[in-house]
Design a protein around this motif. Structure first.
Motif, short mmCIF file in Angstrom:
data_model
loop_
_atom_site.label_atom_id
_atom_site.label_comp_id
_atom_site.label_asym_id
_atom_site.label_seq_id
_atom_site.Cartn_x
_atom_site.Cartn_y
_atom_site.Cartn_z
N GLY A 49 -0.88 49.21 52.05
CA GLY A 49 0.30 49.90 51.57
C GLY A 49 1.34 48.89 51.16
O GLY A 49 1.00 47.76 50.79
N THR A 50 2.61 49.27 51.27
CA THR A 50 3.68 48.41 50.77
C THR A 50 4.92 48.47 51.66
O THR A 50 5.14 49.44 52.39
N VAL A 51 5.71 47.43 51.55
CA VAL A 51 7.12 47.48 51.94
C VAL A 51 7.85 47.44 50.61
O VAL A 51 7.62 46.52 49.81
N ASN A 52 8.67 48.45 50.33
CA ASN A 52 9.29 48.52 49.01
C ASN A 52 10.74 48.95 49.06
O ASN A 52 11.19 49.55 50.04
N VAL A 53 11.42 48.62 48.00
CA VAL A 53 12.83 49.01 47.82
C VAL A 53 12.96 49.72 46.47
O VAL A 53 12.25 49.39 45.52
N ILE A 54 13.88 50.68 46.43
CA ILE A 54 14.03 51.55 45.26
C ILE A 54 15.51 51.72 44.94
O ILE A 54 16.33 51.88 45.85
N ASP A 55 15.81 51.73 43.65
CA ASP A 55 17.18 52.02 43.22
C ASP A 55 17.12 52.93 41.99
O ASP A 55 16.13 52.92 41.25
N ALA A 56 18.18 53.69 41.77
CA ALA A 56 18.28 54.58 40.62
C ALA A 56 18.90 53.88 39.42
O ALA A 56 19.16 54.51 38.40
N ARG A 57 19.10 52.58 39.52
CA ARG A 57 19.63 51.82 38.38
C ARG A 57 18.76 50.58 38.17
O ARG A 57 18.23 50.01 39.12
N PRO A 58 18.62 50.14 36.92
CA PRO A 58 17.85 48.92 36.65
C PRO A 58 18.55 47.73 37.30
O PRO A 58 19.79 47.72 37.43
N ARG A 59 17.78 46.74 37.71
CA ARG A 59 18.38 45.56 38.32
C ARG A 59 17.39 44.42 38.39
O ARG A 59 16.21 44.58 38.12
N GLU A 60 17.87 43.26 38.77
CA GLU A 60 17.05 42.07 38.95
C GLU A 60 16.91 41.80 40.45
O GLU A 60 17.72 42.28 41.25
N ALA A 61 15.93 41.02 40.80
CA ALA A 61 15.74 40.58 42.19
C ALA A 61 15.65 39.07 42.19
O ALA A 61 15.08 38.47 41.27
N THR A 62 16.21 38.45 43.20
CA THR A 62 16.14 36.99 43.31
C THR A 62 14.82 36.58 43.93
O THR A 62 14.16 37.38 44.62
N GLU A 63 14.45 35.34 43.73
CA GLU A 63 13.23 34.81 44.37
C GLU A 63 13.34 34.90 45.89
O GLU A 63 12.35 35.21 46.57
N LYS A 64 14.52 34.66 46.41
CA LYS A 64 14.74 34.73 47.86
C LYS A 64 14.51 36.16 48.38
O LYS A 64 13.89 36.36 49.42
N GLN A 65 15.01 37.15 47.66
CA GLN A 65 14.79 38.53 48.06
C GLN A 65 13.31 38.89 48.03
O GLN A 65 12.80 39.54 48.95
N LEU A 66 12.61 38.46 46.99
CA LEU A 66 11.18 38.77 46.87
C LEU A 66 10.38 38.09 47.97
O LEU A 66 9.44 38.69 48.52
N LYS A 67 10.74 36.87 48.32
CA LYS A 67 10.07 36.17 49.43
C LYS A 67 10.33 36.91 50.74
O LYS A 67 9.42 37.07 51.56
N ALA A 68 11.56 37.38 50.93
CA ALA A 68 11.89 38.15 52.14
C ALA A 68 11.04 39.42 52.21
O ALA A 68 10.55 39.79 53.29
N LEU A 69 10.82 40.08 51.07
CA LEU A 69 10.00 41.28 51.03
C LEU A 69 8.56 40.96 51.45
O LEU A 69 7.94 41.71 52.21
N GLU A 70 8.04 39.82 50.97
CA GLU A 70 6.70 39.38 51.39
C GLU A 70 6.63 39.17 52.89
O GLU A 70 5.66 39.57 53.55
N TYR A 71 7.66 38.52 53.45
CA TYR A 71 7.69 38.27 54.89
C TYR A 71 7.76 39.57 55.68
O TYR A 71 7.13 39.71 56.73
N LEU A 72 8.53 40.53 55.18
CA LEU A 72 8.61 41.82 55.85
C LEU A 72 7.25 42.53 55.84
O LEU A 72 6.85 43.14 56.84
#
Length: 190
Positions: A138-161
């Protein structure tokens, strides 16, 4: 001389069937789907939401015909969603973080019901939850109702989670197996 894996430890055995059937067996061995939300998973979803500052974060388990939410921050009353391609069902086919910056312009998600429907999903980032034997459940995921960017640090944190969820699943499996061994021991003594 080794006689193979001990009975009852399917985690170590090679399961019959195609790859998807083995993945589904891996999902089910943790006995998490259709169970009450565990506090550890809820905390991880909360942290994901805080890191990305999104209104929604979930932990999902991708079943045969549905995506079951093992934790959910920002949505109430939702326990499962459809398994349409483009979001969670597509992430489990990937080895890395999956990012949709604007779902209305991304061909992977353009027709997804969560994009076209009331939720109006625009941004989605997800890391696959990989078991220690390689299955993506499955996944750990985040969702927003507006378009946006993600930083490399945020994406790495998501992998760790996602790795933390996998570790929690392994602890859960040890408890399940310990209880089963205890039950077998009681049955053999009786």
């Amino acid at each position: 001389m080794s006689q193979g894996p001990a009975p009852g430890y399917e985690y170590l055995d090679s399961s019959p069937g195609d790859e998807e059937e083995r993945r589904l067996a891996a999902v089910r061995r943790y006995e998490l789907v259709d169970q009450p939300i565990e506090e550890a998973n809820q905390r991880i979803a909360f942290i994901a939401r805080a890191i990305f500052d999104t209104p929604i974060a979930t932990i999902s388990m991708v079943e045969r015909d549905r995506v079951w939410l093992a934790a959910c921050e920002g949505l109430t009353g939702v326990k499962e969603v459809g398994k349409e391609p483009g979001l969670c069902a597509s992430v489990i086919k990937e080895d890395q973080v999956y990012v949709v910056r604007d779902a209305l312009s991304d061909p992977r998600t353009l027709e997804h019901p969560l994009v076209r429907g009331q939720l109006g999903l625009r941004f989605y980032a997800a890391a696959p939850i990989r078991t220690h034997d390689g299955y993506r459940l499955g996944t750990v995921n985040v969702i927003d109702a507006r378009p946006r960017e993600a930083t490399e640090k945020q994406l790495k944190a998501l992998e760790y989670l996602a790795a933390m969820v996998a570790d929690e699943l392994e602890l859960r499996l040890m408890v399940i197996r310990s209880a089963a061994a205890k039950q077998r021991m009681r049955a053999s003594v009786a």
